[in-house]
Design an enzyme around this catalytic site. Structure first.
Site, PDB file in Angstrom:
ATOM      1  N   ILE B  72      50.485  33.013  34.141  1.00 20.63           N
ATOM      2  CA  ILE B  72      51.397  31.881  34.327  1.00 20.63           C
ATOM      3  C   ILE B  72      50.827  30.652  33.625  1.00 20.63           C
ATOM      4  O   ILE B  72      51.563  29.879  33.019  1.00 20.63           O
ATOM      5  CB  ILE B  72      51.608  31.589  35.837  1.00 20.63           C
ATOM      6  CG1 ILE B  72      52.148  32.827  36.579  1.00 20.63           C
ATOM      7  CG2 ILE B  72      52.519  30.387  36.049  1.00 20.63           C
ATOM      8  CD1 ILE B  72      53.484  33.339  36.134  1.00 20.63           C
ATOM      9  N   ASN B 100      45.270  23.942  46.856  1.00 21.67           N
ATOM     10  CA  ASN B 100      44.441  24.533  45.812  1.00 21.67           C
ATOM     11  C   ASN B 100      44.405  23.583  44.616  1.00 21.67           C
ATOM     12  O   ASN B 100      45.430  23.067  44.187  1.00 21.67           O
ATOM     13  CB  ASN B 100      45.002  25.900  45.416  1.00 21.67           C
ATOM     14  CG  ASN B 100      44.106  26.631  44.435  1.00 21.67           C
ATOM     15  OD1 ASN B 100      44.006  26.252  43.277  1.00 21.67           O
ATOM     16  ND2 ASN B 100      43.444  27.666  44.915  1.00 21.67           N
ATOM     17  N   CYS B 131      40.678  30.732  37.754  1.00 17.97           N
ATOM     18  CA  CYS B 131      41.897  31.211  37.105  1.00 17.97           C
ATOM     19  C   CYS B 131      41.522  31.814  35.757  1.00 17.97           C
ATOM     20  O   CYS B 131      40.979  31.133  34.901  1.00 17.97           O
ATOM     21  CB  CYS B 131      42.901  30.088  36.909  1.00 17.97           C
ATOM     22  SG  CYS B 131      44.398  30.673  36.091  1.00 17.97           S
ATOM     23  N   ILE B 191      39.024  37.475  46.568  1.00 20.23           N
ATOM     24  CA  ILE B 191      38.778  37.224  45.158  1.00 20.23           C
ATOM     25  C   ILE B 191      40.043  36.673  44.487  1.00 20.23           C
ATOM     26  O   ILE B 191      41.141  36.853  44.999  1.00 20.23           O
ATOM     27  CB  ILE B 191      38.336  38.517  44.417  1.00 20.23           C
ATOM     28  CG1 ILE B 191      39.386  39.623  44.542  1.00 20.23           C
ATOM     29  CG2 ILE B 191      36.994  38.986  44.911  1.00 20.23           C
ATOM     30  CD1 ILE B 191      39.099  40.879  43.732  1.00 20.23           C
ATOM     31  N   ASN B 192      39.848  36.056  43.341  1.00 19.14           N
ATOM     32  CA  ASN B 192      40.970  35.749  42.477  1.00 19.14           C
ATOM     33  C   ASN B 192      41.271  37.013  41.658  1.00 19.14           C
ATOM     34  O   ASN B 192      40.657  38.059  41.872  1.00 19.14           O
ATOM     35  CB  ASN B 192      40.620  34.559  41.573  1.00 19.14           C
ATOM     36  CG  ASN B 192      41.867  33.834  41.073  1.00 19.14           C
ATOM     37  OD1 ASN B 192      42.847  34.468  40.687  1.00 19.14           O
ATOM     38  ND2 ASN B 192      41.829  32.522  41.089  1.00 19.14           N
ATOM     39  N   THR B 193      42.165  36.912  40.715  1.00 17.11           N
ATOM     40  CA  THR B 193      42.600  38.100  39.980  1.00 17.11           C
ATOM     41  C   THR B 193      41.534  38.599  39.004  1.00 17.11           C
ATOM     42  O   THR B 193      40.665  37.844  38.565  1.00 17.11           O
ATOM     43  CB  THR B 193      43.869  37.781  39.181  1.00 17.11           C
ATOM     44  OG1 THR B 193      43.622  36.633  38.370  1.00 17.11           O
ATOM     45  CG2 THR B 193      45.024  37.492  40.105  1.00 17.11           C
ATOM     46  N   GLY B 243      43.153  39.749  48.199  1.00 21.00           N
ATOM     47  CA  GLY B 243      43.189  40.842  47.226  1.00 21.00           C
ATOM     48  C   GLY B 243      43.978  42.033  47.723  1.00 21.00           C
ATOM     49  O   GLY B 243      43.444  42.878  48.439  1.00 21.00           O
ATOM     50  N   GLY B 244      45.234  42.075  47.369  1.00 23.71           N
ATOM     51  CA  GLY B 244      46.054  43.264  47.657  1.00 23.71           C
ATOM     52  C   GLY B 244      46.412  43.490  49.103  1.00 23.71           C
ATOM     53  O   GLY B 244      46.670  44.621  49.519  1.00 23.71           O
ATOM     54  N   THR B 266      50.229  38.569  46.233  1.00 21.51           N
ATOM     55  CA  THR B 266      51.258  39.256  45.450  1.00 21.51           C
ATOM     56  C   THR B 266      52.276  39.974  46.333  1.00 21.51           C
ATOM     57  O   THR B 266      53.435  40.136  45.940  1.00 21.51           O
ATOM     58  CB  THR B 266      50.568  40.236  44.480  1.00 21.51           C
ATOM     59  OG1 THR B 266      49.618  39.479  43.730  1.00 21.51           O
ATOM     60  CG2 THR B 266      51.536  40.873  43.514  1.00 21.51           C
TER      61      THR B 266
END
Lengths: 263, 304
Positions: B72, B100, B131, B191-193, B243-244, B266
């Site tokens: 993004i 954030n 990011c 975690i971040n991605t 995370g997921g 997500t």
């Protein structure tokens, strides 16, 4: 009260329309009365590894049955798996989503342009317009596709009682050539104000957008973009605006005024 | 007896441990069309930067096996509009608001957090050091000394608790975690991605204009769990797991590994009401397991 709901519904009817087109009637959906032409629903394809929901323009609604109808064409794995479902199977449905078409004024002729799988929202708009039109000649339904097998549900469209103009690129039905040619011809012969509504493939929408701008005809286009979330939080389905910046097709759209989005 | 879902993290009291993850819930307005945001333990708003950002051109998301890739590019309204409009909107809800914050340099984090210090509804800030989709910022995520400096600088201007959000795209997440702790971070979120890529075999091009994107969704859960557990053993400050997470089972796993709360990310794209279901299911789980408090789960992983 929530404007949008996530619900479990059932496929009540499934109709194969040929050439990989399918129609589903899904119910119950509690917000059925609130759905306006141009809006869409987001459907989760059950029991698969397909991660995102898929967006489908609403084709028709039946408030008494609390039913929503969609039409889709099999393009990828998601729609292929969806097409294998049957009446009685459950679906998770999120909606109603997006904005909707603005109705024409009394003196305007509605030129409704549908290309292939872009037909459903245009049909829904035509159905809503038909009863409030005192003069049925004040609306014309243009329906184009590659071949006659792309013009699904033609009989149902004709039952609305408004004039239908068809075009196919292979000449198997109606005008031979692009539906936008037929539209341009109609506009040239029209006297008085009109308003264009269109949904279909990118090339068709670009042509309609250009035509409307050239002739200074107001109108709206229903656009498409891959939509992970459908509600405006992922920022994935953006398109560039002519005025600069981006728009979220799922939230500010999918219906835009002609000239608003850089196609 | 109704089980107690309340958690307290760095002195901030949450009604339940279910928060939304930054970048997956906008500023709350869209989700508020579906349910009352007050059901959430907290909402972590989309990253804000000093100036508004448009983000990367489309396509910037791609579907993957059990997840998604996004690039993004930190599209956001900027700190001024955030404070004037978005934070005001969130004031209506009885939930904790975590803002954030992202920046290219330490000073930008400081500038934004100094502004937020005057906004009592910003209960906490979460520093996005991680990011993967913008050129700037990753140095802080990868350098424990710089991360320490960034946290310490923010701590001087923001009087409330500070969360540092960690990237998995590092050689040793525990090292960065300790750096943030040394800088005075009150909480760590992770975690971040993960950096990932998808390729279109028709055009022979990447499926994102940015070439790479951040992988999220159920696909990354095992990585996140391992990292949460590793960091839990490495620091003394509380952790928020990300995370997921899509179900109550996922929440229980993260809490057993050491998380005091979690962020649902997500999953909101697929099930926007996932937090509502998770909260309901967590209560049932605690009753079934005869646990009075959800905090009884934190760090209770039995090692082989």
């Amino acid at each position: 009260m929530s404007k949008i709901t996530v619900e479990q519904a059932t496929i009540e009817r499934k109709k194969e329309l040929g050439n990989s087109y399918f129609a589903f009637e899904i119910s119950p959906f509690s917000k059925v009365k609130a759905i306006k032409p141009g809006q869409f629903v987001h459907i989760k394809i059950p029991h698969t590894d397909i991660y995102f929901r898929r967006a489908f323009s609403v084709y028709d609604v039946h408030p008494q049955k609390k039913a929503v109808e969609i039409i889709f064409k099999v393009f990828g794995r998601g729609t292929a798996l969806l097409s294998r479902l049957h009446p009685g199977d459950h679906l998770d449905i999120l909606g109603p989503l997006g904005n909707s078409f603005a109705f024409p004024t009394k003196k305007e002729t509605a030129l409704l342009v549908a290309g292939g799988i872009g037909m459903p929202p245009i049909y829904f708009l035509a159905k809503e317009l038909a009863p409030i039109m005192t003069n049925k000649s004040k609306a014309v339904f243009f329906y184009g596709g590659n071949s006659r097998t792309d013009l699904v549900e033609l009989a149902r469209i004709k039952r609305l009682g408004i004039r239908v103009v068809t075009a196919t690129e292979d000449g198997s039905l109606g005008f031979r050539g692009l539906i936008t040619k037929a539209l341009a011809k109609e506009i040239d012969g029209l006297s008085g104000d009109c308003r264009i509504y269109a949904c279909g493939p990118e090339g068709m929408l670009k042509a309609v957008d250009r035509l409307a701008l050239e002739k200074s005809i107001p109108g709206q286009l229903s656009l498409e973009a891959p939509m992970p979330c459908g509600i405006g939080i992922c920022l994935g389905c953006i398109l560039p605006l002519t005025a600069g910046g981006y728009t979220r097709v799922c939230r500010e759209g999918p219906v835009y005024n002609v000239g608003e989005v850089r196609l | 007896m109704t089980p107690d879902l309340k958690v307290e993290i760095a002195g901030v009291k949450f009604e339940n441990p279910i928060l939304t993850a930054s970048g997956t819930c906008g500023y709350g307005e869209e989700l508020a069309d579906i349910y009352d945001l007050s059901v959430l333990g907290g909402i972590v708003t989309k990253s804000i930067t000093v100036k508004p950002r448009e983000g990367h051109p489309p396509p910037r998301t791609a579907e993957t096996s059990s997840g998604m890739l996004n690039a993004i590019g930190l599209a956001n309204v900027g700190v001024d509009k955030f404070i004037d409009e978005k934070l005001k909107f969130l004031e209506k809800y009885d939930t904790k608001v975590i803002v954030n914050v992202a920046g290219a340099r330490v000073q930008e984090y400081v500038d934004i957090c100094a502004r937020l210090a005057d906004c009592p509804r910003a209960d906490m800030v979460e520093l996005n050091f991680s990011c993967p989709n913008v050129d700037e910022g990753m140095e802080i995520a990868r350098d424990p000394l710089l991360a320490e400096k960034a946290v310490a600088s923010v701590k001087k201007v923001f009087g409330r608790p500070v969360i540092a959000k960690l990237s998995p795209n590092v050689t040793d997440v525990a090292l960065i975690a300790r750096g943030c702790e040394a800088g005075g971070a009150d909480v760590l979120s992770l975690i971040n991605t993960l950096v990932g890529m998808a390729v279109d075999i028709e055009s022979f091009r990447p499926r994102l204009t940015n070439n790479t994107g951040g992988l999220s969704g159920p696909a990354i859960k095992p990585v996140a769990l391992a990292m949460v557990n590793k960091v839990y053993k490495a620091v003394k400050i509380p952790l928020i797991g990300i995370g997921g997470i899509t179900s109550y089972q996922d929440v229980v796993e993260f809490m057993l590994c050491g998380a005091s709360a979690v962020q649902v990310g997500t999953a909101l794209f697929v099930e926007p009401d996932a937090p509502v279901k998770i909260i309901k299911d967590l209560k049932k789980f605690l009753i079934k397991r005869k646990l009075n408090k959800i905090t009884d789960l934190i760090g209770q992983l039995k090692e082989y």
